[in-house]
Design a protein around this motif. Structure first.
Motif, PDB file in Angstrom:
ATOM      1  N   ASN A  97     -64.892 -90.077 -22.187  1.00 46.33           N
ATOM      2  CA  ASN A  97     -65.830 -88.875 -22.219  1.00 46.33           C
ATOM      3  C   ASN A  97     -65.276 -87.331 -21.003  1.00 46.33           C
ATOM      4  O   ASN A  97     -64.812 -86.101 -20.969  1.00 46.33           O
ATOM      5  CB  ASN A  97     -66.857 -88.533 -22.063  1.00 46.33           C
ATOM      6  N   THR A 120     -63.569 -84.127 -21.368  1.00 51.36           N
ATOM      7  CA  THR A 120     -64.112 -83.045 -22.482  1.00 51.36           C
ATOM      8  C   THR A 120     -65.857 -82.468 -22.009  1.00 51.36           C
ATOM      9  O   THR A 120     -65.814 -82.810 -20.587  1.00 51.36           O
ATOM     10  CB  THR A 120     -64.448 -84.351 -23.232  1.00 51.36           C
ATOM     11  N   LYS A 121     -65.784 -81.681 -22.516  1.00 50.39           N
ATOM     12  CA  LYS A 121     -66.865 -80.424 -21.865  1.00 50.39           C
ATOM     13  C   LYS A 121     -68.159 -81.263 -22.220  1.00 50.39           C
ATOM     14  O   LYS A 121     -68.312 -82.752 -22.643  1.00 50.39           O
ATOM     15  CB  LYS A 121     -67.291 -78.992 -23.264  1.00 50.39           C
ATOM     16  N   GLU A 139     -74.873 -86.878 -23.671  1.00 54.34           N
ATOM     17  CA  GLU A 139     -73.830 -87.757 -23.600  1.00 54.34           C
ATOM     18  C   GLU A 139     -74.814 -88.957 -22.598  1.00 54.34           C
ATOM     19  O   GLU A 139     -75.278 -88.743 -21.894  1.00 54.34           O
ATOM     20  CB  GLU A 139     -72.675 -87.079 -23.275  1.00 54.34           C
TER      21      GLU A 139
END
Ligand code: ZN
Length: 410
Positions: free
Chosen positions: A175, A178-179, A242
């Motif tokens: 991840n 990424t945002k 996340e």
């Protein structure tokens, strides 16, 4: 089986393109468990002088302290160096990683003094190397080797004075870049229910979350607070959308005044240092376009400019209200003189020690009808427009204005 104590300091492993020294330290702690080390403290996150000219990122170094079995000594060091080499941005210009190993039971005063200097001023690599040699340590430096200074400074900072805790959570490598997916409302809720024991979570004025960084680094978010229990509790209240890869709690000098060095006389104020100084306001605050406020303070040795910039809202409001004669203590980073701009202290905080009297010379009120008297001309006394009285013996008097400032710290 002989137990010894080791201190590992690490600094300057990250670049603008990613990485994070805290992540490296968290990972290294997990690896060191293979060698049955016993940690003596939380990992230390030591904020060094934020005002050094070559630093644009946050200036934090890491330290791990643990007891270990001598038979693992070489393996421990090899693992630490290999982890640093794997996770550092060694090939990036401006990233100068350093790692230092010291084996000692207690930190000598000389090393603590070195750390204090590195937190508020400028130290040279030669000073660091001399100390490492003197105490029989080992250092690995890369590129300019500047990281060795911070790595040693982290070891010397035992955080005996003021300190805070920060829980940092990390993202899965897939991840990175990424945002970040974290529920913002849960962070506002956490802040509201735990403040002031946790702090710097949100910007209420702008309704913005400030615990999530923006860059490509592995950090998901970091929560600062007064105790390990409170940052852990805060962490449990934040809803991450996340997966959290791992997390660690650091003990830190962040949010303290460790980086500020008191100066006795203003003539001793040096560029690139971070200082606390006392002086009397000597020039009326000016509001400069882009909405910052500049004024001067002096003592009997020198006069220095002070600037309160936009991001520090309350500070600007206070600065604007200062008048000549106010006695204050200023906290901030010293910026060198550039062109016509003199040496300037960029204010972080102001403590008002005593306020001058704000007075203005004005005509008194009419003794008969209480209307403000008018001057009739030079040496001609005062006249009342209400009752037409003349008062040849009355003169202007000083009126005291209330100050909207109070003694204390902002
Ligand atoms: Zn009158």
């Amino acid at each position: 089986m002989t137990k010894k104590i080791m201190h590992i300091g690490i600094d300057d492993t990250d670049s603008r393109k990613g990485g994070c020294t805290t992540y490296l330290a968290a990972l290294l702690m997990e690896k060191l468990c293979d060698f049955h080390v016993r940690f003596l403290d939380y990992p230390g996150l030591i904020r060094l002088n934020p005002n050094v000219p070559w630093k644009t990122r946050g200036n934090g170094a890491l330290v791990l302290r643990f007891s270990y079995n001598r038979v693992f000594e070489d393996q421990i060091k090899d693992t630490a160096v290999a982890t640093l080499e794997r996770l550092s941005a060694i090939n990036e210009k401006g990233t100068d990683p350093g790692i230092v190993f010291l084996q000692m039971d207690t930190i000598p005063n000389e090393l603590s003094a070195f750390s204090k200097k590195a937190e508020s001023g400028i130290v040279k690599i030669q000073e660091a190397l001399a100390l490492i040699k003197k105490f029989g340590g080992e250092a690995h430096g890369y590129n300019t080797c500047r990281g060795v200074i911070g790595a040693l400074a982290a070891i010397g900072e035992t955080l005996t004075a003021d300190y805070t805790y920060e829980l940092i959570s990390y993202r899965r490598p897939s991840n990175w870049g990424t945002k970040r997916q974290v529920n913002a409302e849960s962070i506002f809720h956490m802040d509201k229910s735990l403040a002031p024991l946790t702090f710097n979570n949100v910007d209420l004025e702008k309704h913005r979350v400030i615990i999530t960084p923006r860059g490509p680094d592995p950090i998901l978010f970091g929560i600062r607070g007064e105790t390990p229990q409170i940052v852990k509790k805060a962490f449990s209240l934040v809803k991450s959308l996340e997966p959290v890869d791992r997390w660690a709690i650091f003990r830190s000098n962040q949010g303290t005044d460790a980086h500020l060095q008191p100066v006795q006389s203003m003539c001793n104020i040096q560029p690139y240092s971070s200082i606390i100084a006392k002086g009397v306001v000597s020039k009326t605050p000016k509001i400069i376009p882009l909405r910052h406020v500049i004024f001067s303070i002096k003592d009997n040795s020198a006069e220095v400019d002070c600037a309160a910039y936009e991001p520090t809202g309350d500070l600007r409001k206070i600065a604007r209200e200062l008048i000549i004669g106010d006695y204050i203590e200023v906290y901030g980073a010293v910026h060198k003189a550039v062109g016509t701009k003199p040496l300037t202290i960029n204010l972080e905080k102001i403590r008002i020690l005593s306020l001058a009297e704000k007075t203005r010379l004005e005509n008194p009120l009419c003794p008969k009808c209480s209307k403000r008297l008018k001057s009739m001309g030079k040496n001609q006394g005062l006249r009342c427009e209400g009752c037409n009285g003349r008062f040849d013996d009355l003169r202007k008097i000083f009126f005291l204005f209330p100050r909207c400032l109070r003694q204390g710290l902002t």
